[in-house]
Design an enzyme around this catalytic site. Structure first.
Site, short mmCIF file in Angstrom:
data_model
loop_
_atom_site.label_atom_id
_atom_site.label_comp_id
_atom_site.label_asym_id
_atom_site.label_seq_id
_atom_site.Cartn_x
_atom_site.Cartn_y
_atom_site.Cartn_z
N HIS A 382 0.77 -1.24 0.00
CA HIS A 382 0.00 0.00 0.00
C HIS A 382 0.80 1.29 0.00
O HIS A 382 0.22 2.37 -0.09
CB HIS A 382 -0.93 0.01 1.21
CG HIS A 382 -2.34 0.36 0.87
ND1 HIS A 382 -2.68 1.47 0.13
CD2 HIS A 382 -3.51 -0.25 1.17
CE1 HIS A 382 -4.00 1.54 0.01
NE2 HIS A 382 -4.53 0.50 0.62
N TYR A 495 -13.12 4.55 12.18
CA TYR A 495 -12.43 5.12 11.03
C TYR A 495 -13.05 4.66 9.72
O TYR A 495 -13.25 3.48 9.51
CB TYR A 495 -10.96 4.69 11.07
CG TYR A 495 -10.06 5.46 10.15
CD1 TYR A 495 -9.25 6.46 10.66
CD2 TYR A 495 -10.02 5.20 8.80
CE1 TYR A 495 -8.41 7.19 9.82
CE2 TYR A 495 -9.19 5.91 7.96
CZ TYR A 495 -8.39 6.91 8.47
OH TYR A 495 -7.57 7.62 7.64
N SER A 497 -12.62 6.21 5.51
CA SER A 497 -11.99 7.32 4.81
C SER A 497 -12.53 7.52 3.42
O SER A 497 -13.19 6.65 2.86
CB SER A 497 -10.47 7.15 4.79
OG SER A 497 -10.08 6.45 3.65
N THR A 508 -6.23 10.47 0.82
CA THR A 508 -7.51 10.19 1.48
C THR A 508 -7.75 11.20 2.58
O THR A 508 -6.82 11.86 3.06
CB THR A 508 -7.54 8.78 2.10
OG1 THR A 508 -6.48 8.70 3.06
CG2 THR A 508 -7.41 7.70 1.05
#
Length: 666
Positions: A382, A495, A497, A508
């Protein structure tokens, strides 16, 4: 721009010593038609009228929020998590920060941003945060997205599907590099903007002005600067901070089977796709290799702590393995051919998220995994970018393989695969062998603690929620709040996003789904049964939906608070300044310790998406709201009971839909 909420990834946060490390999970994008209507055969998926990067130069810049707005939003997100005394303390610190150090830092950040107009204020710190993280990428960073099965069952054969998917991925790469891939555009009025007429017009508008032309017809081009890292790219472990490596000259595919690594060219000397029948032959050759699994499979090292792996990689190079490692790093991508068949979706989730580490090279930008029974998934590293690019790739691969597969059942090619396929050999010494053994022990210990379970709620979905004028995503998020309250009696940091890809080099922004509205509504449903009328409960649901919609609109426009506070702290650290008390506040640590880490995924190509919890006492929640049902794929470690949580979420959804039907709760 309001509807840009439908472009959202998830980057949950992870608290590590004095730093907040953001740990991305999967990204979800509402289904839309990516491909051009005119599809060409051969080397390309399609030939876009508008060049792929046509809009890139004119994309608007990611705005830096006003410090006053950031603090206001931060305090609003803290309110449901704190008691009155805690909130007063946090409020005092936040206002002191806003009027003093925060104001000064923000002025510096704005000045710095004016001198780097080619990028965004978050891009540099974001890369630094990812590449400096020392945790293993497995479970901590890499998510997976599994493909739906091919509707033609005979094409789900491992060899056949792997061949077709490899060919489609290469066609995607060639279409991208030739600037023939349709630009990524979010259409609010596709009848005007997603037309041949408009495309023929906009292609002649200079790149520096093209965004404005799209904006005039309610279309919003998205940043595609990350796409070049999809192919021939690898994260290289280095002491202290990793590096991203890309070598577009590589023409070969990396194939892993039983822990062995094989390479063969999938592009010829002219850069054209090798005949699909030859690729099929080479993969068949690899699948039939009787060589037993190696005692010390090198891929396991990519699951190790980054500094440990960096040291062992240096040792590998010192032992004469530099050329073999460079071959791995420069490969177009990694194809993992697993010998295991999948029992169920839980097995798929475990296998695609982490597997046994033998048959993976987790550092490649993405790996395509094919199991013995033809189940397929993408597992991706990522640091190089967000999931927008990966999901686009997955959607295009799926569409291409089902609409125009290049190899078919019964097709056989007579090719000398023995001379075309090379198995990579590595020199190892006792230190490296011990390192691999230790890495495997660490990996086994980590994954043994992970539990994954799933739930399907079949009594309603998107259609019914929209008829009730409620946001499907808001109601799903509310169900998680209710579920956790029902199970543990708390409201905790949550959370979700939202992509800011509508801006140049946007990444993001965070949506904070735990709000004063969800807390009030959850307590009414869970803790005060029978104390509210159906109309009162419906009004609360409506308040939750409206406020969630406001938060997502703000996030899509880069108007959250998480990224801004992150960038200000990064700036203070880079200047050697002492951090303000806001960052040492226990409430700041708590809101960044995301117990509920959520990611939604809606795509015709995707069957499951998944990731591990981002904190030891958290849940990793992958979910999808479909037309008439809602699904969740959730992970946890031993401190949480994922099975019970899903039962509580299911009960919460039952209660919500009961109220929407006009019935009172029993």
């Amino acid at each position: 721009m309001a509807s840009l909420r439908s472009i959202h990834s998830v980057i949950p946060l992870r608290r590590c010593s004095n730093l907040v490390h953001f740990r991305p999970a999967a990204l979800g994008i509402d289904t839309r038609n990516y491909s051009s209507r005119k599809v060409s055969s051969g080397e390309y998926l399609h030939r876009s009228v508008v060049p792929t990067m046509h809009y890139q130069k004119s994309l608007p810049r990611l705005p830096i929020p006003n410090i006053e707005d950031t603090i206001k939003r931060y305090l609003a997100a803290q309110r449901p998590l704190l008691d009155d005394d805690q909130f007063r303390s946090t409020e005092k610190l936040a206002q002191d920060f806003q009027n003093g150090v925060g104001k000064q830092l923000n002025e510096e950040l704005v000045a710095q941003d004016k001198n780097t107009k080619h990028t965004s204020y978050i891009s540099g710190p974001w890369f630094e945060m990812y590449l400096s993280a020392r945790d293993p990428v497995v479970l901590n960073f890499n998510p997976f997205m599994s493909f739906n099965s091919d509707p033609k069952s005979e094409y789900n054969d491992q060899l056949l599907r792997a061949t077709n998917m490899v060919c489609s991925a290469v066609r995607f790469m060639k279409t991208l590099r030739a600037e023939l891939l349709e630009p990524e555009v979010f259409h609010l009025n596709p009848a005007k903007s997603d037309t041949d007429r408009f495309k023929k017009f906009i292609r002649w508008v200079p790149s520096s002005l093209s965004w404005y032309g799209a904006y005039m017809v309610n279309a919003y081009p998205l940043d595609m600067s990350q796409y070049f890292r999809l192919f021939n790219s690898t994260r290289i472990p280095k002491l202290g901070r990793d590096e991203l490596f890309t070598d577009t000259k590589g023409k070969h595919l990396l194939v892993m089977r039983k822990g062995h690594m094989y390479v063969f060219d999938i592009l010829d000397k002219d850069g054209n796709l090798v005949k699909p029948s030859e690729i099929q032959s080479h993969l068949k050759y690899i699948l039939s290799d009787p060589m037993p699994a190696p005692t010390f499979p090198l891929g396991v090292l990519t699951s190790e702590n980054r500094d440990v792996w960096a040291g062992l990689r240096d040792k590998l190079i010192a032992l004469g393995n530099a050329e073999a490692l460079e071959t791995v790093d420069s490969a177009v991508f990694c194809l993992s051919l697993d010998d295991e068949s999948m029992r169920d979706h839980i097995h798929i989730s475990h296998n695609m998220l982490h597997g046994d580490a033998y048959n993976r090279w987790f550092d490649k930008s993405f790996s395509l995994i094919l199991t013995k029974d033809g189940q397929a998934a993408i597992n991706f590293e990522h640091s190089w970018g967000d999931g927008v690019a990966v999901l686009r790739l997955q959607n295009e691969i799926f569409k291409d393989t089902i609409e125009q597969p290049l190899v078919h059942p019964g097709s056989v090619a007579v090719v000398d695969s023995a001379s075309a396929v090379r198995r990579l050999q590595f020199n190892l010494d006792s230190e490296l062998e011990n390192g691999i053994k230790k890495a495997k022990e660490n990996f086994d210990s980590a994954v043994s603690k992970l539990t994954i379970d799933a739930m399907e709620f079949k009594k309603g979905g998107k259609e019914q929620l929209k008829k009730s004028k409620l946001s499907p995503d808001a109601i799903a998020q509310l169900a998680f709040q209710m579920g956790f309250l029902r199970q543990y009696g708390q409201t905790v940091a949550t959370y979700e996003s939202c992509s800011t890809a509508a801006f140049r080099h946007g990444r993001t922004e965070t949506i904070r789904p735990a709000t004063i509205h969800t807390k009030k509504c959850s307590h009414a449903f869970v803790c005060q049964p029978g104390q509210h009328s159906v109309e009162q409960l419906k009004a609360m649901l409506n308040d939750c939906s409206k406020y969630h919609g406001q938060l997502t609109k703000e996030a899509a426009m880069g108007q959250g608070f998480d990224r801004h506070l992150f960038a200000l702290r990064y700036l203070a650290n880079s200047k050697g300044h002492a951090l303000h008390g806001l960052y040492a506040d226990p409430a700041y640590a708590a809101i960044n310790h995301n117990i509920l880490s959520t990611s939604t995924l809606s795509s015709p190509s995707v069957n499951l998406g998944g990731f591990a919890p981002v904190v030891p006492d958290g849940f990793g929640i992958g979910y999808g709201v479909h037309d008439d049902w809602i699904g969740c794929n959730v992970s946890s470690y031993p401190t949480r009971n994922v099975h019970e949580f899903l039962q509580c979420v299911h009960k919460s959804l039952e209660d919500i839909f009961t109220v929407l039907e006009g019935k009172s709760l029993s």
